[in-house]
Design an enzyme around this catalytic site. Structure first.
Site, PDB file in Angstrom:
ATOM      1  N   LYS A   1       0.877  -1.048  -0.055  1.00  0.00           N
ATOM      2  CA  LYS A   1       0.130  -0.060   0.048  1.00  0.00           C
ATOM      3  C   LYS A   1       1.001   1.156  -0.059  1.00  0.00           C
ATOM      4  CE  LYS A   1      -2.752  -0.922   3.672  1.00  0.00           C
ATOM      5  NZ  LYS A   1      -3.674  -0.676   4.887  1.00  0.00           N
TER       6      LYS A   1
ATOM      7  N   LYS B   1       2.958   2.027   2.379  1.00  0.00           N
ATOM      8  CA  LYS B   1       3.085   2.648   3.715  1.00  0.00           C
ATOM      9  C   LYS B   1       4.340   1.723   4.414  1.00  0.00           C
ATOM     10  CE  LYS B   1      -1.579   3.763   5.041  1.00  0.00           C
ATOM     11  NZ  LYS B   1      -2.530   3.834   6.068  1.00  0.00           N
TER      12      LYS B   1
HETATM   13  N1  C2G Z   1      -9.473   6.634  10.229  1.00  0.00           N
HETATM   14  C1  C2G Z   1     -10.204   7.455  10.536  1.00  0.00           C
HETATM   15  N2  C2G Z   1      -9.755   8.767  11.147  1.00  0.00           N
HETATM   16  C2  C2G Z   1      -8.762   9.092  11.317  1.00  0.00           C
HETATM   17  C3  C2G Z   1      -7.626   8.221  10.491  1.00  0.00           C
HETATM   18  C4  C2G Z   1      -7.856   7.062  10.021  1.00  0.00           C
HETATM   19  O1  C2G Z   1     -11.702   7.129  10.725  1.00  0.00           O
HETATM   20  N3  C2G Z   1      -8.150  10.231  11.501  1.00  0.00           N
HETATM   21  C5  C2G Z   1     -10.040   5.379   9.531  1.00  0.00           C
HETATM   22  C6  C2G Z   1      -9.844   5.274   8.198  1.00  0.00           C
HETATM   23  O2  C2G Z   1     -10.606   5.650   7.505  1.00  0.00           O
HETATM   24  C7  C2G Z   1      -9.581   3.699   8.120  1.00  0.00           C
HETATM   25  C8  C2G Z   1      -9.373   3.173   9.575  1.00  0.00           C
HETATM   26  O3  C2G Z   1      -9.400   4.172  10.490  1.00  0.00           O
HETATM   27  O4  C2G Z   1     -11.030   3.280   7.850  1.00  0.00           O
HETATM   28  C9  C2G Z   1      -7.772   2.693   9.212  1.00  0.00           C
HETATM   29  O5  C2G Z   1      -7.031   3.698   8.876  1.00  0.00           O
HETATM   30  P1  C2G Z   1      -5.577   3.207   8.036  1.00  0.00           P
HETATM   31  O6  C2G Z   1      -4.831   2.495   9.127  1.00  0.00           O
HETATM   32  O7  C2G Z   1      -4.928   4.420   7.463  1.00  0.00           O
HETATM   33  O8  C2G Z   1      -5.959   2.337   7.053  1.00  0.00           O
HETATM   34  P2  C2G Z   1      -6.065   2.276   5.500  1.00  0.00           P
HETATM   35  O9  C2G Z   1      -4.441   2.474   5.100  1.00  0.00           O
HETATM   36  O10 C2G Z   1      -6.990   3.371   5.211  1.00  0.00           O
HETATM   37  O11 C2G Z   1      -6.370   0.697   5.100  1.00  0.00           O
HETATM   38  O12 C2G Z   1      -8.177  -2.583   2.572  1.00  0.00           O
HETATM   39  C10 C2G Z   1      -8.514  -1.530   2.967  1.00  0.00           C
HETATM   40  C11 C2G Z   1      -6.954  -0.963   3.596  1.00  0.00           C
HETATM   41  O13 C2G Z   1      -6.249  -2.129   4.430  1.00  0.00           O
HETATM   42  C12 C2G Z   1      -7.436   0.254   4.414  1.00  0.00           C
END
Ligand code: C2G
Length: 139
Positions: free
Chosen positions: A48, A50
């Protein structure tokens, strides 16, 4: 008439576990009776683009410790969502609205819900703030 327990699922990296993550998990859990969280495994996470501070082992342990979470499974591929939803009898698929519309294709087998992101906090913002305290602090 007893209604079947409703299962919710969500996916993510959850690096530097913060209040935005907790608020997402809390709201997701409140949509049903059980919440499954698929945490991005390290290799998938790199895919991803990351570079997480914590390993999958640590990130998944933190998420599993959250009282809103009932089960943690590894997220290894983009394509596993459909089989996860079927295998775990999932009723509701939840993601933050930064993913708005991206997973609507799953709505033939479950409800798809996008929840608002918590503003002004993210793993990357935390990292940049720690690196350079002059950057705006998280709210
Ligand atoms: N999130 C949130 N508010 C934030 C940061 C994150 O609501 N300030 C939510 C994101 O929208 C997501 C969840 O927390 O629904 C996890 O965020 P991440 O760890 O950044 O996940 P991401 O990289 O978006 O991975 O297959 C889907 C992916 O694995 C999603």
């Amino acid at each position: 008439m007893s209604t079947r327990a409703k299962t919710v699922i969500t996916y993510g990296t959850f690096d530097l576990f913060h209040v935005g993550h907790v608020r997402l998990l809390e709201r997701a859990r409140s949509l049903g009776d059980r919440l499954i969280v698929a945490v991005s495994e390290d290799s998938f996470n790199e895919g991803k683009g990351k570079k997480s501070y914590s390993s999958y082992a640590d990130r998944s342990q933190l998420v599993a410790a959250c009282r809103h979470v009932d089960l943690v499974i590894p997220e290894l591929t983009w394509e596993q969502k459909r089989e996860d939803i079927i295998a775990h009898n999932v009723d509701i698929f939840v993601m933050g609205d930064d993913w708005q519309g991206k997973f609507d294709f799953l709505n033939d087998i479950c409800e798809v819900v996008y929840l608002s992101r918590t503003p002004e906090i993210s793993s990357s913002l935390i990292k940049s703030h720690l690196k350079n305290p002059a950057t705006p602090a998280v709210a």
